[in-house]
Design an enzyme around this catalytic site. Structure first.
Site, PDB file in Angstrom:
ATOM      1  N   GLU A 201       0.087  -0.857   5.785  1.00 26.79           N
ATOM      2  CA  GLU A 201       1.150  -0.275   6.886  1.00 26.79           C
ATOM      3  C   GLU A 201       0.819   1.309   7.110  1.00 26.79           C
ATOM      4  OE1 GLU A 201       4.819   1.631   8.070  1.00 26.79           O
ATOM      5  OE2 GLU A 201       3.890   2.001   6.255  1.00 26.79           O
TER       6      GLU A 201
ATOM      7  N   ASP B 270       0.971  -1.237   0.002  1.00 23.14           N
ATOM      8  CA  ASP B 270       0.124   0.022   0.035  1.00 23.14           C
ATOM      9  C   ASP B 270       0.868   1.404  -0.015  1.00 23.14           C
ATOM     10  OD1 ASP B 270       0.864  -0.559   2.726  1.00 23.14           O
ATOM     11  OD2 ASP B 270      -0.803   0.839   3.416  1.00 23.14           O
TER      12      ASP B 270
END
Ligand code: BES
Ligand code: MN
Ligand code: MN
Length: 456
Positions: A152, A88
């Site tokens: 994250e 991500d």
């Protein structure tokens, strides 16, 4: 090793193109508009793992974005390396400041420009390609497991549960992560610590509605003025943080440790020139490297309220807001610091306003050992690939899940990052140097080789 170099040079262009394909997927975890793109990116990571040689790879759904797991087990007697990374990325705005589209990767001047180029697709993908190199040349000495997450950048809130529920699957001897920076290609380094994080949002309310600033101004508290004053009071004249108890648990380093930290090459003028600032700022009594490495901080990340549209509007707003984060060092605890902040912030509010404090995600600081086999293997790998011993440094950023690897899985981590501090991560024009990408793919197989040898 020659076979690795040969394989890498024969496949260089393809490796780079595969990374560019990954960078084209806008896997922004914070923005729900991109939910399908995040899912698509997870699929792409899974496909890449299988293509690189993993015998098994799967998408593990969570309450949020999925985790990609893959493995290649070669020898039950060999140690197992758990590679962690994230697919991500942070939102790309402000878009108008990008020279090329954040999700239309472009190579200029030997650098890959795209959101995620360095943080963390580019660095995570080095591990995928390193696996391919070792697998195809039949030189893989360790068992390898991959856990690549999609949350994250939003605090990894579902990954802790995943660790709890998958202890057997994630069984390993060490966690290996490339999601940090090194000093430079001339001065390779290994981060041996990360800061923790306590992230807060505050809301200050004055009158029950927006008011005419002429009719009421001067007689009713302006929440924006008040918020600014409250925020300003959080640092004293020496830039120490004024929250009572904030420093109580902060570990003070010995003079020798501080000396070692400050021996790392650092050019203050170059630093200032790069950022176009005439002076640096920070806590009195500490150097810049100490301020980012071993000292806690408090920063406003965003502040809003009142009228911000075109032209002028004379208004005394009802509300003001700010997002405030604190970076933490050993042995501060994020929940404790969040509570101290809340209590203090409420206590300094004048009677003319009301404040609401809401904690967001947090994470604990970590220090990674430098006397372990894994650190020595990483150090030797860098020595082999760069011809220089890496310098141990302390990183200023946070990867909250690292503390949980130890707590939940009992695993230590090695942070083998190949990014540079000026890669513009989280910022417009994020980049990753093509040479760093290739150097990482060249270096990581040595880690596996030396780690297996040293573990025997
Ligand atoms: N890769 C970074 C952390 C990092 C960057 C560590 C550079 C060391 C050097 C990571 O993706 C990140 O941005 N973490 C966030 C925390 C998270 C909870 C949003 C951070 O540090 O702000
Ligand atoms: Mn990252
Ligand atoms: Mn990041």
């Amino acid at each position: 090793m020659q076979v690795w170099n040969d394989y890498l040079s024969e496949n260089k262009d393809r490796f780079l193109n595969e990374l560019l394909d990954l960078l084209r997927i806008p896997s922004v975890s914070a923005d729900s508009h991109y939910k399908n793109d995040v899912a698509r990116c997870a699929e792409a990571v899974k496909d890449n793992l299988l293509k690189a040689g993993c015998t098994q790879a799967e998408i593990c759904p969570t309450a949020g974005h999925p985790i990609v797991y893959g493995e290649l087990m070669v020898n039950p007697n060999a140690p197992t390396v758990l590679v962690y990374g994230h697919y991500d990325v942070q939102p790309a705005d402000p878009l108008e400041l990008w020279k090329s589209g954040p999700f239309e990767p472009e190579i200029r001047d030997g650098k890959i420009y795209a959101r995620g180029a360095c943080d963390d697709k580019g660095q995570m993908f080095m591990h995928v390609k390193a696996l391919e190199v070792m697998h195809k040349t039949q030189t893989l000495a360790c068992n390898v497991k991959f856990m690549i997450e999609g949350e994250e950048e939003v605090g990894s809130s579902n990954l802790g549960i995943f660790l709890e529920n998958n202890k057997e699957k994630l069984k390993a001897d060490i966690v290996l992560v490339s999601d940090t920076s090194m000093i430079s290609m001339e001065h390779p380094s290994i981060e041996t610590g990360l800061r923790g994080l306590a992230y807060m949002e505050v809301e200050v309310t004055g009158p029950n509605r927006d008011l005419h600033s002429g009719v009421y101004g001067g007689a009713v508290a302006n929440p924006i003025n008040t918020l600014c004053k409250m925020i300003a009071s959080l640092h004293d004249a020496d830039n120490h943080i004024t929250i009572p108890g904030f420093y109580d648990k902060v570990q003070n380093l010995t003079d020798a440790e501080r000396q070692a930290l400050n021996n790392a090459p650092f050019d203050l003028k170059e630093y200032q020139d790069d950022l176009k600032v005439n002076d640096v700022w920070g806590e009195k009594g500490y150097t810049t490297l100490e301020r980012t490495g071993i000292r806690p901080t408090l920063d406003v990340n965003g502040i809003w309220g009142g009228y911000t549209g075109e032209g002028a509007k004379t208004v005394l707003p009802s509300k003001a807001f700010a997002k405030i984060s604190m970076r933490l060092v050993p042995h501060q605890n994020s929940d404790e610091i969040a509570a101290l902040f809340q209590k203090h912030f409420e206590s300094i509010a004048p009677a003319s306003v009301q404040v609401k404090v809401t904690p967001h995600h947090g994470g604990e600081p970590v220090v990674t050992p430098t006397d372990s086999i894994a650190y020595k293997a990483a150090s030797k790998a860098i020595q082999t690939a760069f011809g220089k011993d890496p310098i141990p440094t302390r990183g200023g950023g946070s990867i909250p899940i690292i503390a949980l690897f130890e707590k939940v899985l009992g695993l230590k981590t090695v942070l083998m990052g190949f990014g540079l501090d000026n890669d513009n991560i989280h910022s417009p024009n994020e980049k990753y140097d093509v040479v760093n990408f290739y150097k990482g793919i060249e270096t990581l197989p040595y880690f596996h080789k030396y780690y297996a040898e040293m573990s025997r």
